[in-house]
Write a protein that holds these residues in place. Structure first.
Motif, PDB file in Angstrom:
ATOM      1  N   TRP A  19       0.878  -1.071   0.057  1.00  0.00           N
ATOM      2  CA  TRP A  19      -0.001  -0.068  -0.104  1.00  0.00           C
ATOM      3  C   TRP A  19       0.788   1.216  -0.041  1.00  0.00           C
ATOM      4  O   TRP A  19       0.495   2.318  -0.536  1.00  0.00           O
ATOM      5  CB  TRP A  19      -1.008  -0.008   1.088  1.00  0.00           C
ATOM      6  N   LEU A  68      -8.508   5.010   2.135  1.00  0.00           N
ATOM      7  CA  LEU A  68      -7.654   4.052   1.283  1.00  0.00           C
ATOM      8  C   LEU A  68      -7.244   4.841   0.055  1.00  0.00           C
ATOM      9  O   LEU A  68      -6.129   4.640  -0.666  1.00  0.00           O
ATOM     10  CB  LEU A  68      -8.179   3.022   0.819  1.00  0.00           C
ATOM     11  N   ALA A  92      -8.325   0.992  -5.258  1.00  0.00           N
ATOM     12  CA  ALA A  92      -8.323   0.998  -3.969  1.00  0.00           C
ATOM     13  C   ALA A  92      -9.626   0.822  -2.973  1.00  0.00           C
ATOM     14  O   ALA A  92      -9.915   0.179  -2.151  1.00  0.00           O
ATOM     15  CB  ALA A  92      -7.210   1.742  -3.151  1.00  0.00           C
ATOM     16  N   ASN A 116      -6.068  -6.319   1.316  1.00  0.00           N
ATOM     17  CA  ASN A 116      -4.973  -6.089   2.230  1.00  0.00           C
ATOM     18  C   ASN A 116      -5.175  -6.577   3.346  1.00  0.00           C
ATOM     19  O   ASN A 116      -6.018  -6.269   4.104  1.00  0.00           O
ATOM     20  CB  ASN A 116      -4.857  -4.267   2.196  1.00  0.00           C
TER      21      ASN A 116
END
Length: 118
Positions: A19, A68, A92, A116
């Protein structure tokens, strides 16, 4: 990373490093866009736009999509996400939505998301 069937989407157990790299990449893309000529920006924005993103009734207003977004392009208003004009289709928001309530036109419906690990 493993590929599921013949889908074009990947499942991954991404670390924070993933990320972080995505964030740096998207910030770089945003810098490039900001330095484009007006003509080039128009061309780019005609191809890449947030107009197709929407939240379904499954949205719980958690705000994770806004957190995000590496370009801070999502605002939560009236309990739903609203996209601005700085979208680069990193996905995302779609992949990070815990209730899978974000879609892009009809192209993401029923498709798997990558996650994630938290």
């Amino acid at each position: 990373m493993r590929r599921e069937g013949t889908m074009n989407y990947y499942f991954m157990s991404a670390s924070e490093t993933h990320w972080g790299k995505l964030l740096l990449f998207m910030q770089h893309v945003n810098e490039v866009i900001n330095h484009m000529s007006d003509e080039d920006k128009k061309l780019y924005l005609s191809c890449v736009s947030a107009k197709g993103f929407y939240a379904t009734d499954d949205c719980t207003s958690c705000g994770k999509c806004a957190k995000l977004c590496p370009l801070n392009n999502i605002e939560i208003a009236e309990g739903k996400p609203h996209w601005g004009q700085s979208c680069t289709h990193c996905m995302a928001c779609i992949c990070g939505c815990p209730s899978e309530a974000i879609e892009y036109k009809n192209k993401s419906k029923g498709k798997p998301r990558y996650y994630n690990k938290e």
